[in-house]
Design a protein around this motif. Structure first.
Motif, PDB file in Angstrom:
ATOM      1  N   ASN A  34      66.438   6.820  22.669  1.00  0.00           N
ATOM      2  CA  ASN A  34      65.654   7.628  21.742  1.00  0.00           C
ATOM      3  C   ASN A  34      66.224   7.382  20.356  1.00  0.00           C
ATOM      4  N   GLN A  35      65.335   7.175  19.408  1.00  0.00           N
ATOM      5  CA  GLN A  35      65.757   6.941  18.031  1.00  0.00           C
ATOM      6  C   GLN A  35      65.870   8.279  17.311  1.00  0.00           C
ATOM      7  N   HIS A  36      67.002   8.537  16.684  1.00  0.00           N
ATOM      8  CA  HIS A  36      67.245   9.747  15.897  1.00  0.00           C
ATOM      9  C   HIS A  36      67.680   9.293  14.513  1.00  0.00           C
ATOM     10  N   GLY A  37      66.732   9.110  13.618  1.00  0.00           N
ATOM     11  CA  GLY A  37      67.057   8.567  12.296  1.00  0.00           C
ATOM     12  C   GLY A  37      67.545   7.146  12.463  1.00  0.00           C
ATOM     13  N   SER A  38      68.759   6.888  11.989  1.00  0.00           N
ATOM     14  CA  SER A  38      69.311   5.536  12.137  1.00  0.00           C
ATOM     15  C   SER A  38      70.169   5.404  13.399  1.00  0.00           C
ATOM     16  N   ASN A  39      70.272   6.469  14.173  1.00  0.00           N
ATOM     17  CA  ASN A  39      71.073   6.450  15.398  1.00  0.00           C
ATOM     18  C   ASN A  39      70.194   6.338  16.640  1.00  0.00           C
ATOM     19  N   ARG A  40      70.765   5.764  17.671  1.00  0.00           N
ATOM     20  CA  ARG A  40      70.083   5.668  18.960  1.00  0.00           C
ATOM     21  C   ARG A  40      70.873   6.431  20.012  1.00  0.00           C
ATOM     22  N   GLU A  41      70.145   7.156  20.839  1.00  0.00           N
ATOM     23  CA  GLU A  41      70.741   7.837  21.981  1.00  0.00           C
ATOM     24  C   GLU A  41      70.321   7.058  23.230  1.00  0.00           C
ATOM     25  N   TYR A  42      71.271   6.440  23.903  1.00  0.00           N
ATOM     26  CA  TYR A  42      70.983   5.605  25.067  1.00  0.00           C
ATOM     27  C   TYR A  42      71.021   6.443  26.336  1.00  0.00           C
ATOM     28  N   TYR A  43      70.194   6.057  27.302  1.00  0.00           N
ATOM     29  CA  TYR A  43      70.172   6.748  28.590  1.00  0.00           C
ATOM     30  C   TYR A  43      69.796   5.757  29.688  1.00  0.00           C
ATOM     31  N   PRO A  44      70.253   6.021  30.914  1.00  0.00           N
ATOM     32  CA  PRO A  44      69.949   5.097  32.020  1.00  0.00           C
ATOM     33  C   PRO A  44      68.486   5.210  32.445  1.00  0.00           C
ATOM     34  N   MET A  45      67.916   4.081  32.792  1.00  0.00           N
ATOM     35  CA  MET A  45      66.542   4.043  33.302  1.00  0.00           C
ATOM     36  C   MET A  45      66.524   3.862  34.821  1.00  0.00           C
ATOM     37  N   VAL A  46      67.661   3.518  35.386  1.00  0.00           N
ATOM     38  CA  VAL A  46      67.779   3.259  36.819  1.00  0.00           C
ATOM     39  C   VAL A  46      68.918   4.130  37.350  1.00  0.00           C
ATOM     40  N   LYS A  47      68.668   4.783  38.471  1.00  0.00           N
ATOM     41  CA  LYS A  47      69.726   5.584  39.082  1.00  0.00           C
ATOM     42  C   LYS A  47      70.795   4.666  39.665  1.00  0.00           C
ATOM     43  N   LYS A  48      72.035   5.102  39.555  1.00  0.00           N
ATOM     44  CA  LYS A  48      73.159   4.320  40.063  1.00  0.00           C
ATOM     45  C   LYS A  48      72.988   4.014  41.549  1.00  0.00           C
TER      46      LYS A  48
END
Length: 102
Positions: A34-48
């Motif tokens: 997710n883009q928050h201004g100039s920062n990105r918040e990364y998250y997994p798309m695949v369960k471990k």
């Protein structure tokens, strides 16, 4: 990117190395952001568990001729499991058999 880099032990990889790795994970669908201004918040798309299951099944197919019995034999003989660990593994298998019968 700084927060990701901070999670690594010394010597920390270059920021460009981390950026390349994350881009490849995004391109392959493993990571989203997710883009928050100039920062990105990364998250997994695949369960471990899903990823792990796919990798183990691929290993069984490619290295053990798609034989789970060969895999289990190799695993139990080559990993120096203790008697206690073997008994725990036996219990897991017995429980799975019982669940499958229901």
């Amino acid at each position: 990117m700084k927060n990701v880099r901070d999670e690594f032990d010394e010597p920390k990889p270059a920021t460009t190395t981390i950026a390349t790795l994350i881009k490849r994970l995004i391109d392959k669908g493993f990571v989203g952001y997710n883009q928050h201004g100039s920062n990105r918040e990364y998250y997994p798309m695949v369960k471990k568990s899903s990823y792990f299951s796919k990798q183990v099944n691929s290993m069984i197919k490619n290295f053990f001729n798609n034989s789970t019995t060969q895999f289990a034999s190799f695993f139990t003989n080559e990993t120096n499991l203790s008697v206690k660990e073997l008994e725990e593994l036996k219990k897991v298998i017995e429980d799975k058999i019982e669940d499958s019968k229901k």
